[in-house]
Design a protein around this motif. Structure first.
Motif, short mmCIF file in Angstrom:
data_model
loop_
_atom_site.label_atom_id
_atom_site.label_comp_id
_atom_site.label_asym_id
_atom_site.label_seq_id
_atom_site.Cartn_x
_atom_site.Cartn_y
_atom_site.Cartn_z
N ILE A 16 1.18 -0.90 -0.40
CA ILE A 16 0.65 -0.27 -0.24
C ILE A 16 1.18 1.26 0.17
O ILE A 16 0.59 2.39 -0.74
CB ILE A 16 -1.28 -0.03 1.67
CG1 ILE A 16 -2.43 -1.31 0.51
CG2 ILE A 16 -2.06 1.54 1.02
CD1 ILE A 16 -3.00 -1.49 -0.26
N LEU A 17 2.20 1.80 0.53
CA LEU A 17 2.49 2.86 0.66
C LEU A 17 3.73 2.82 -0.24
O LEU A 17 3.37 4.39 -0.30
CB LEU A 17 3.70 2.03 2.57
CG LEU A 17 4.23 3.83 2.67
CD1 LEU A 17 2.87 4.51 2.90
CD2 LEU A 17 5.03 3.80 3.77
N LEU A 20 2.17 4.92 -3.40
CA LEU A 20 1.88 6.04 -2.98
C LEU A 20 2.90 6.71 -2.44
O LEU A 20 3.49 7.91 -3.60
CB LEU A 20 1.24 5.67 -1.70
CG LEU A 20 0.17 4.90 -1.58
CD1 LEU A 20 -1.29 5.43 -0.08
CD2 LEU A 20 -0.61 6.38 -2.27
N THR A 23 4.64 7.30 -6.34
CA THR A 23 3.76 8.09 -7.01
C THR A 23 3.65 9.81 -6.52
O THR A 23 3.96 10.39 -7.89
CB THR A 23 2.18 7.51 -6.97
OG1 THR A 23 2.34 6.34 -7.36
CG2 THR A 23 1.20 9.01 -7.34
N ALA A 24 3.90 9.97 -5.25
CA ALA A 24 4.01 11.36 -4.99
C ALA A 24 5.29 11.56 -5.01
O ALA A 24 5.45 13.06 -5.53
CB ALA A 24 4.20 11.05 -3.10
#
Length: 212
Positions: A16-17, A20, A23-24
């Motif tokens: 999950i992390l 993200l 992408t950030a």
């Protein structure tokens, strides 16, 4: 908590992390790259909740994106004309004569073509037996040969920009009820990213302990 349990929880958290964070990071990197584009944007400040905010960078980013979109649409319209085909053929011919750079050019072009339109052009997924007892995922292209064979695209994993174009008889492959997205997920993840699990994994070690 057993060792296998906390390892599974840790791996699930990473799943999950990490995407993200990646992408950030890409978004921040693109934003900083766009703010560095030398466009004639004056520095302006606005008052918001008693805070003085500099809007120069957001304006530069917005203007850069607008110009980029306009250029892309203009080139896309040009490529639909005969003159555009001549230009594209000329660019391909020049780039393919440059040692080393032609590999980067062709790879990036194929990657963009796959991302933009590859999934739309691929049709129903099928299973084809390439060797005795071995099946692989292929996709219908909607094309047929003069002798009635169907043209299939057999992608490699996890890079679907490469693969094989095979011509087979209609009874040489098996049709499935999968969607294109499900089959692509399996190929892109090298078999680890099944969209839907159809079976429940069995803990063989636990069964052995129970039998003892």
């Amino acid at each position: 908590m057993s060792s296998a349990s906390w390892k599974r929880d840790f791996a699930s958290g990473l799943v999950i992390l990490v995407p993200l964070l990646v992408t950030a990071y890409i978004i921040v990197w693109l934003y900083l790259a766009l703010t560095a584009v030398p466009l004639p944007v004056d520095s302006q400040e606005i008052e918001l909740w008693n805070l003085s905010l500099n809007v120069q960078e957001p304006l530069r980013v917005a203007l850069t994106l607008v110009i980029f979109v306009l250029v892309v649409f203009s080139l896309g319209y040009l490529m639909r004309t005969t003159f555009g085909d001549v230009i594209e053929s000329g660019i391909d011919r020049v780039m393919n004569q440059l040692p080393g750079l032609r590999v980067v050019y062709n790879a990036s072009k194929m990657a963009v073509e796959t991302v933009v339109s590859g999934a739309d052009e691929l049709q129903e997924p099928v299973k084809i037996e390439t060797w005795q007892g071995m099946r692989m995922t292929a996709f219908k292209t909607g094309q047929t040969t003069d002798d009635g064979r169907d043209v299939l695209f057999l992608p490699t994993a996890p890079n679907i920009t490469t693969g094989f174009v095979v011509e087979v008889d209609p009874d040489s492959y098996t049709e499935t009820n999968e969607r294109v997205e499900e089959a692509l997920t399996r190929v892109l993840s090298a078999g680890f990213g099944e969209a839907e699990q159809t079976s429940i994994p069995v803990d063989v070690g636990a069964d052995d302990e129970d039998e003892e």
